[in-house]
Write a protein that holds these residues in place. Structure first.
Motif, PDB file in Angstrom:
ATOM      1  N   LYS A  60      -8.329  -2.688 -11.382  1.00 19.69           N
ATOM      2  CA  LYS A  60      -8.191  -3.229 -10.032  1.00 19.69           C
ATOM      3  C   LYS A  60      -6.901  -2.730  -9.387  1.00 19.69           C
ATOM      4  CE  LYS A  60      -8.108  -7.535  -7.434  1.00 19.69           C
ATOM      5  NZ  LYS A  60      -8.117  -8.986  -7.494  1.00 19.69           N
ATOM      6  N   GLY A  61      -5.804  -2.778 -10.129  1.00 15.54           N
ATOM      7  CA  GLY A  61      -4.528  -2.295  -9.614  1.00 15.54           C
ATOM      8  C   GLY A  61      -4.547  -0.801  -9.326  1.00 15.54           C
ATOM      9  N   LEU A  62      -5.183  -0.030 -10.199  1.00 16.50           N
ATOM     10  CA  LEU A  62      -5.279   1.415  -9.983  1.00 16.50           C
ATOM     11  C   LEU A  62      -6.091   1.723  -8.727  1.00 16.50           C
ATOM     12  CD1 LEU A  62      -5.816   2.595 -13.663  1.00 16.50           C
ATOM     13  CD2 LEU A  62      -3.855   3.156 -12.200  1.00 16.50           C
ATOM     14  N   CYS A  63      -7.146   0.955  -8.495  1.00 20.64           N
ATOM     15  CA  CYS A  63      -7.961   1.143  -7.281  1.00 20.64           C
ATOM     16  C   CYS A  63      -7.137   0.825  -6.036  1.00 20.64           C
ATOM     17  CB  CYS A  63      -9.214   0.268  -7.321  1.00 20.64           C
ATOM     18  SG  CYS A  63     -10.476   0.851  -8.461  1.00 20.64           S
ATOM     19  N   VAL A  64      -6.420  -0.281  -6.070  1.00 20.39           N
ATOM     20  CA  VAL A  64      -5.578  -0.650  -4.928  1.00 20.39           C
ATOM     21  C   VAL A  64      -4.553   0.443  -4.668  1.00 20.39           C
ATOM     22  CG1 VAL A  64      -3.818  -2.280  -4.122  1.00 20.39           C
ATOM     23  CG2 VAL A  64      -5.937  -3.133  -5.150  1.00 20.39           C
ATOM     24  N   ASP A  65      -3.900   0.932  -5.717  1.00 20.06           N
ATOM     25  CA  ASP A  65      -2.927   2.018  -5.565  1.00 20.06           C
ATOM     26  C   ASP A  65      -3.586   3.265  -4.971  1.00 20.06           C
ATOM     27  OD1 ASP A  65      -0.987   0.391  -6.672  1.00 20.06           O
ATOM     28  OD2 ASP A  65      -0.977   1.406  -8.622  1.00 20.06           O
ATOM     29  N   HIS A  66      -4.790   3.577  -5.439  1.00 20.84           N
ATOM     30  CA  HIS A  66      -5.522   4.749  -4.952  1.00 20.84           C
ATOM     31  C   HIS A  66      -5.836   4.602  -3.463  1.00 20.84           C
ATOM     32  CE1 HIS A  66      -8.395   8.032  -4.803  1.00 20.84           C
ATOM     33  NE2 HIS A  66      -9.279   7.199  -4.320  1.00 20.84           N
ATOM     34  N   TRP A  67      -6.328   3.436  -3.066  1.00 18.16           N
ATOM     35  CA  TRP A  67      -6.676   3.225  -1.654  1.00 18.16           C
ATOM     36  C   TRP A  67      -5.429   3.246  -0.771  1.00 18.16           C
ATOM     37  CZ3 TRP A  67     -10.004  -1.117  -3.921  1.00 18.16           C
ATOM     38  CH2 TRP A  67     -11.249  -0.613  -4.297  1.00 18.16           C
ATOM     39  N   ARG A  68      -4.342   2.689  -1.276  1.00 17.70           N
ATOM     40  CA  ARG A  68      -3.094   2.723  -0.503  1.00 17.70           C
ATOM     41  C   ARG A  68      -2.622   4.159  -0.326  1.00 17.70           C
ATOM     42  NH1 ARG A  68       0.268  -2.605  -1.232  1.00 17.70           N
ATOM     43  NH2 ARG A  68       1.617  -1.478   0.162  1.00 17.70           N
ATOM     44  N   LEU A  71      -4.496   6.800  -0.283  1.00 18.45           N
ATOM     45  CA  LEU A  71      -5.388   7.434   0.696  1.00 18.45           C
ATOM     46  C   LEU A  71      -4.980   7.058   2.115  1.00 18.45           C
ATOM     47  CD1 LEU A  71      -8.928   7.105  -0.939  1.00 18.45           C
ATOM     48  CD2 LEU A  71      -7.478   9.152  -0.786  1.00 18.45           C
ATOM     49  N   ASP A  72      -4.619   5.793   2.328  1.00 17.41           N
ATOM     50  CA  ASP A  72      -4.150   5.353   3.642  1.00 17.41           C
ATOM     51  C   ASP A  72      -2.888   6.105   4.050  1.00 17.41           C
ATOM     52  OD1 ASP A  72      -6.242   3.564   3.917  1.00 17.41           O
ATOM     53  OD2 ASP A  72      -5.048   1.808   3.347  1.00 17.41           O
ATOM     54  N   ILE A  73      -1.977   6.268   3.109  1.00 18.97           N
ATOM     55  CA  ILE A  73      -0.735   6.984   3.393  1.00 18.97           C
ATOM     56  C   ILE A  73      -1.028   8.454   3.692  1.00 18.97           C
ATOM     57  CG2 ILE A  73       1.414   7.832   2.318  1.00 18.97           C
ATOM     58  CD1 ILE A  73       1.543   5.010   0.955  1.00 18.97           C
ATOM     59  N   GLU A  74      -1.900   9.066   2.908  1.00 22.42           N
ATOM     60  CA  GLU A  74      -2.258  10.467   3.153  1.00 22.42           C
ATOM     61  C   GLU A  74      -2.909  10.621   4.524  1.00 22.42           C
ATOM     62  OE1 GLU A  74      -4.686  11.671  -0.151  1.00 22.42           O
ATOM     63  OE2 GLU A  74      -2.956  11.826  -1.503  1.00 22.42           O
ATOM     64  N   ARG A  75      -3.773   9.677   4.886  1.00 22.11           N
ATOM     65  CA  ARG A  75      -4.448   9.721   6.185  1.00 22.11           C
ATOM     66  C   ARG A  75      -3.418   9.591   7.321  1.00 22.11           C
ATOM     67  NH1 ARG A  75      -8.878   7.681   4.734  1.00 22.11           N
ATOM     68  NH2 ARG A  75      -8.051   5.607   4.323  1.00 22.11           N
ATOM     69  N   GLU A 129       4.325  18.899   1.342  1.00 22.40           N
ATOM     70  CA  GLU A 129       3.447  17.804   1.765  1.00 22.40           C
ATOM     71  C   GLU A 129       3.256  16.793   0.633  1.00 22.40           C
ATOM     72  OE1 GLU A 129      -1.076  17.281   3.440  1.00 22.40           O
ATOM     73  OE2 GLU A 129       0.005  19.132   3.878  1.00 22.40           O
ATOM     74  N   GLN A 130       3.062  17.266  -0.589  1.00 20.29           N
ATOM     75  CA  GLN A 130       2.896  16.360  -1.728  1.00 20.29           C
ATOM     76  C   GLN A 130       4.177  15.578  -2.015  1.00 20.29           C
ATOM     77  OE1 GLN A 130       0.020  15.453  -3.253  1.00 20.29           O
ATOM     78  NE2 GLN A 130      -0.765  16.649  -1.543  1.00 20.29           N
ATOM     79  N   ILE A 131       5.311  16.217  -1.844  1.00 17.26           N
ATOM     80  CA  ILE A 131       6.589  15.527  -2.036  1.00 17.26           C
ATOM     81  C   ILE A 131       6.748  14.428  -0.991  1.00 17.26           C
ATOM     82  CG2 ILE A 131       9.104  15.802  -1.860  1.00 17.26           C
ATOM     83  CD1 ILE A 131       8.686  18.624  -3.121  1.00 17.26           C
ATOM     84  N   VAL A 132       6.401  14.722   0.247  1.00 17.42           N
ATOM     85  CA  VAL A 132       6.497  13.722   1.312  1.00 17.42           C
ATOM     86  C   VAL A 132       5.557  12.560   1.025  1.00 17.42           C
ATOM     87  CG1 VAL A 132       6.008  13.278   3.759  1.00 17.42           C
ATOM     88  CG2 VAL A 132       7.294  15.321   3.094  1.00 17.42           C
ATOM     89  N   ILE A 133       4.325  12.852   0.641  1.00 22.25           N
ATOM     90  CA  ILE A 133       3.350  11.789   0.368  1.00 22.25           C
ATOM     91  C   ILE A 133       3.814  10.933  -0.803  1.00 22.25           C
ATOM     92  CG2 ILE A 133       1.003  11.337  -0.456  1.00 22.25           C
ATOM     93  CD1 ILE A 133       0.124  13.719   1.343  1.00 22.25           C
ATOM     94  N   GLU A 134       4.322  11.551  -1.854  1.00 18.43           N
ATOM     95  CA  GLU A 134       4.809  10.783  -3.005  1.00 18.43           C
ATOM     96  C   GLU A 134       5.999   9.908  -2.611  1.00 18.43           C
ATOM     97  OE1 GLU A 134       4.688   8.906  -6.333  1.00 18.43           O
ATOM     98  OE2 GLU A 134       3.182  10.395  -5.808  1.00 18.43           O
ATOM     99  N   THR A 135       6.881  10.450  -1.785  1.00 17.10           N
ATOM    100  CA  THR A 135       8.031   9.669  -1.307  1.00 17.10           C
ATOM    101  C   THR A 135       7.553   8.482  -0.473  1.00 17.10           C
ATOM    102  OG1 THR A 135       9.418  11.639  -1.313  1.00 17.10           O
ATOM    103  CG2 THR A 135      10.181   9.767   0.016  1.00 17.10           C
ATOM    104  N   LEU A 136       6.601   8.720   0.405  1.00 23.51           N
ATOM    105  CA  LEU A 136       6.046   7.625   1.210  1.00 23.51           C
ATOM    106  C   LEU A 136       5.391   6.563   0.327  1.00 23.51           C
ATOM    107  CD1 LEU A 136       4.530   9.678   4.175  1.00 23.51           C
ATOM    108  CD2 LEU A 136       6.532   8.167   4.257  1.00 23.51           C
TER     109      LEU A 136
END
Length: 183
Positions: free
Chosen positions: A78-86, A88-92, A112-119
């Protein structure tokens, strides 16, 4: 030496390679199917199932039964899914931001990956902060509001806003220093 009964509960300690291997063989297909049902994507489910067992490898746990192991894996899923969806929201949101600025400012894939990971790290930090601390941080850092205005909006003193900002900045410093996992 007595043979264990087939219906006897199995104890696992994921600090032991053989025990983790047994847990993996016994529960990985079930976990992957659970994740596939939640995500609707077999590839992502496979990746997240692997992530779950990698976490168990990094942070060993003891389970007294199959039911205990599955309950824990279910919560982890459940936590992994929430993290995944979050994520995706950040990437979007990041893609929308790039679209506004046009192709002239497109970063490299690595950047871009560094920025997304930082976000994502900032998002996790904000999630851990008390609501008013997060609101003060966002008001100051994203919206450029002065502390006085933030204080009025949060119904606190300006001094309290300074304390909130100190809390938030400490969390940022811990992330920067690589101590996020200990928070």
């Amino acid at each position: 030496m007595t043979a264990s009964r087939p219906d006897a509960p199995i104890a696992y300690h994921t600090g032991s390679r053989s025990s983790l291997g047994r847990l993996y063989r016994q529960h990985h297909p079930w976990l992957q199917n659970l994740l596939r049902g939640r995500l609707g994507c077999g590839d992502t489910a496979a990746d997240l199932a692997q992530d779950a067992f990698l976490r168990l490898l990094k942070t060993p746990r003891r389970f007294d039964s199959d039911e205990g192991a599955r309950a824990y894996l279910s919560r982890m899923a459940k936590g992994l899914c929430v993290d995944h969806w979050r994520r995706l929201d950040i990437e979007r949101a990041w893609q929308e931001t790039l679209a506004v600025h046009g192709e002239a400012r497109l970063p490299s894939v690595e950047h871009e990956q560094i920025v997304i990971e930082t976000l994502c790290e900032i998002d996790r930090m904000l999630e851990r902060l008390p609501e008013k601390v997060a609101a003060a941080f966002l008001g100051s850092q994203l919206q450029g509001k002065p502390y006085r205005q933030i204080a009025v909006e949060l119904s606190v003193s300006e001094r309290m806003v300074k304390k909130y900002m100190a809390q938030a900045m400490l969390q940022c410093a811990l992330i920067e220093a690589g101590f996020e996992a200990s928070l």
